[in-house]
Enzyme design. Structure first.
Site: not given
Length: 282
Positions: A30, A33, A37, A150, A152, A155, A186, A188-189
């Protein structure tokens, strides 16, 4: 660096590689990065002939409209970061219209109950949104291998279930959690964290590591209550949940078994920013 905004163009480009029987590695993101990522991208480069990275903030997996609005969007910087690794990466940065064709709604999925555990209890409809967009990306990109972090973990297990139930010809590869030097997973938020929360947030992983130590000798109830007490006394961080679960069913542990693998899963609010993490316990 080739950047595509329309699925017809990237499908044509990928089909040309497929004709040559070249393997496609895919990393769906999303955007915003970070090194986590980039580690996925580097792994994909090592093991595939062609690498595709999607950058798309998927509206159907946000149950909080304000979270969707505030999610960081840094496309130009993302492209520059990818180019620093390889200029041969294909970037797919579609519009909402290109993906959803005017119907920005989720499909309904049955993930054999995985979707109702942990995150599913707090983010209703989230995994329908995840399943919808990942399935569409798999249909467009047609990857041989797809890479997911991992962090998430729930997910990741759901994507594996998606591939299994829909007989999708994709090998789903989970990759270790990338952490800041402080231990913070890590995300993005993290870019939205205020300075005092950047200092406070590593407490999450510190607590998980101690919980892992206790898991070897204490009961799961004892460990769970200990974690809850740590956050009850914290000035800045608010615990949403800590759950010890079977890695395959994602159901909360009721009684330890030597033949099963468990992870500790956590969700914490740092001001209005929700952070998740997990750790293997055995």
């Amino acid at each position: 660096m080739k950047v595509f905004s329309g699925k017809k163009d990237i499908i044509a480009a990928i089909d040309a590689y497929k004709v040559k029987q070249q393997t496609i590695g895919f990393i769906p993101t999303m955007g915003a990065l970070h090194e986590g990522h980039l580690a996925l991208v580097e792994k994909a480069i090592q093991n595939n002939d062609v690498v595709v990275v999607s950058i798309f903030v998927n509206p159907t997996q946000f149950n909080n409209p304000d979270d969707l609005k505030k999610y960081p969007r840094t496309l130009e910087n993302d492209i520059s970061l990818l180019a620093s690794i390889s200029k041969d990466i294909l970037v797919y940065a579609p519009t909402v219209e290109d993906i959803y064709e005017g119907k920005t709604t989720s499909e309904s999925f049955d993930f054999d109950g995985l979707e109702f555990e942990m995150e599913g209890k707090f983010r209703h409809g989230h995994f329908d949104g995840v399943g919808t967009v990942v399935k569409r990306f798999f249909e467009i990109v047609k990857p041989n291998n797809a890479y997911f972090g991992e962090k998430d973990f729930q997910q990741l297990q759901i994507i594996k279930k998606l591939v299994e139930k829909y007989h999708l010809p994709v090998n789903v590869i989970g990759c270790k959690i990338h952490r800041e030097a402080s231990g913070l997973a890590m995300s993005s938020r993290n870019t939205r964290l205020k300075p005092e929360y950047i200092i406070a947030a590593p407490f999450i992983y510190k607590t998980l590591k101690t919980a892992k130590t206790y898991f070897g000798t204490k009961s799961d109830d004892w460990v769970t209550k200990w974690v809850e007490n740590q956050f009850a006394n914290h000035e800045l961080l608010k615990l949403e949940y800590f759950i010890i679960a079977d890695i395959h069913t994602l159901k909360a542990l009721k009684r330890k078994s030597k033949n099963k693998k468990y992870r500790g899963f956590i969700a914490v609010y740092a001001d209005d920013i929700r952070l998740i993490d997990n750790i293997a316990l055995n």
